[in-house]
Design a protein around this motif. Sequence first.
Motif, mmCIF file in Angstrom:
data_model
loop_
_atom_site.group_PDB
_atom_site.id
_atom_site.type_symbol
_atom_site.label_atom_id
_atom_site.label_comp_id
_atom_site.label_asym_id
_atom_site.label_seq_id
_atom_site.Cartn_x
_atom_site.Cartn_y
_atom_site.Cartn_z
ATOM 1 N N LEU A 136 0.824 -1.210 0.000
ATOM 2 C CA LEU A 136 0.000 0.000 0.000
ATOM 3 C C LEU A 136 0.858 1.260 0.000
ATOM 4 C CD1 LEU A 136 -2.815 1.302 0.150
ATOM 5 C CD2 LEU A 136 -2.658 1.148 2.649
ATOM 6 N N ASP A 137 1.917 1.283 0.809
ATOM 7 C CA ASP A 137 2.780 2.461 0.857
ATOM 8 C C ASP A 137 3.435 2.719 -0.495
ATOM 9 O OD1 ASP A 137 2.139 2.800 3.491
ATOM 10 O OD2 ASP A 137 3.959 1.847 4.261
ATOM 11 N N ASP A 138 3.807 1.645 -1.189
ATOM 12 C CA ASP A 138 4.434 1.809 -2.503
ATOM 13 C C ASP A 138 3.431 2.320 -3.527
ATOM 14 O OD1 ASP A 138 7.299 0.544 -2.285
ATOM 15 O OD2 ASP A 138 5.966 -0.788 -1.187
ATOM 16 N N CYS A 152 1.306 -8.008 -6.152
ATOM 17 C CA CYS A 152 2.554 -8.512 -5.585
ATOM 18 C C CYS A 152 3.063 -7.603 -4.468
ATOM 19 C CB CYS A 152 3.635 -8.618 -6.666
ATOM 20 S SG CYS A 152 3.109 -9.427 -8.193
ATOM 21 N N ASP A 153 3.884 -8.182 -3.613
ATOM 22 C CA ASP A 153 4.541 -7.412 -2.564
ATOM 23 C C ASP A 153 5.929 -7.020 -3.062
ATOM 24 O OD1 ASP A 153 5.377 -6.205 -0.275
ATOM 25 O OD2 ASP A 153 5.598 -8.059 0.890
ATOM 26 N N ILE A 154 6.005 -5.941 -3.841
ATOM 27 C CA ILE A 154 7.263 -5.472 -4.395
ATOM 28 C C ILE A 154 7.377 -3.971 -4.132
ATOM 29 C CG2 ILE A 154 7.331 -7.234 -6.195
ATOM 30 C CD1 ILE A 154 6.383 -5.114 -8.166
ATOM 31 N N SER A 155 8.543 -3.429 -4.419
ATOM 32 C CA SER A 155 8.766 -2.010 -4.178
ATOM 33 C C SER A 155 8.218 -1.182 -5.327
ATOM 34 C CB SER A 155 10.262 -1.728 -4.010
ATOM 35 O OG SER A 155 10.948 -1.919 -5.240
ATOM 36 N N ALA A 156 7.970 0.089 -5.051
ATOM 37 C CA ALA A 156 7.498 1.005 -6.094
ATOM 38 C C ALA A 156 8.528 1.130 -7.210
ATOM 39 C CB ALA A 156 7.207 2.372 -5.482
ATOM 40 N N ALA A 157 9.814 1.152 -6.848
ATOM 41 C CA ALA A 157 10.872 1.284 -7.857
ATOM 42 C C ALA A 157 10.863 0.109 -8.819
ATOM 43 C CB ALA A 157 12.235 1.411 -7.173
ATOM 44 N N ASP A 158 10.722 -1.122 -8.288
ATOM 45 C CA ASP A 158 10.697 -2.307 -9.150
ATOM 46 C C ASP A 158 9.457 -2.313 -10.038
ATOM 47 O OD1 ASP A 158 13.077 -3.238 -8.126
ATOM 48 O OD2 ASP A 158 12.125 -4.502 -6.614
#
Length: 203
Positions: free
Chosen positions: A62-64, A144-150
């Motif tokens: 959610l934060d990403d 998915c649980d990934i970063s915003a950058a990815d």
Amino acid sequence: GLAPLVITTTALLIPFFYPVIAGDALRGPVTAVGFYELSRRREHGQAVHWFNFIDLRKRPSLDDMGIVAGLLLMIFVGWLIAAGILYALIFGFATPTSISGFLSSVLMTPRGWALIAAGIVVCAIFGWFVLALSVVSLPMLVDCDISAADAVSASWRASHANKREMIRWGILVSVLLALASIPLLVGLAFVLLLERGPGREHI
């Protein structure tokens, strides 16, 4: 959508009337994330109700999503600044006295036609950045649980690898948004159902 339109009917902000309407296409991907959540639940065979639209708050990324939303907001602000600079370069700093007078000067004069042509080009550039950065990243962050950058990197690479398809999709969405804005933005709710289209297919 209606709130900023009402605000831009004041004399000082009339030149931003069209940029705000066109900006709906830049803000749209953020609005569509609720539909991505509904699609995710349907894919997993889970029950789908209207209140599941807000289940995004339970997603680990959610934060990403907020980071990507902030990035798109920055692009939208940049678009408004660019639109203001473009208007000042062509029409100067004179403030329109009425909406009818402003529309007349834009639609019926060579300077107005130049503003429309230049505005379309600049808006298309901003639109491509929004499309390329968000068309895969936001649905991927829901899945998915990934970063915003990815997620943004994957979206950018997927968009450039499928540039023709993405450009056709962007043009289709832009035309539909323009048509949906005519009846007091009511049609935007239906266009959002289409705007969620290719993102999940590219993951």
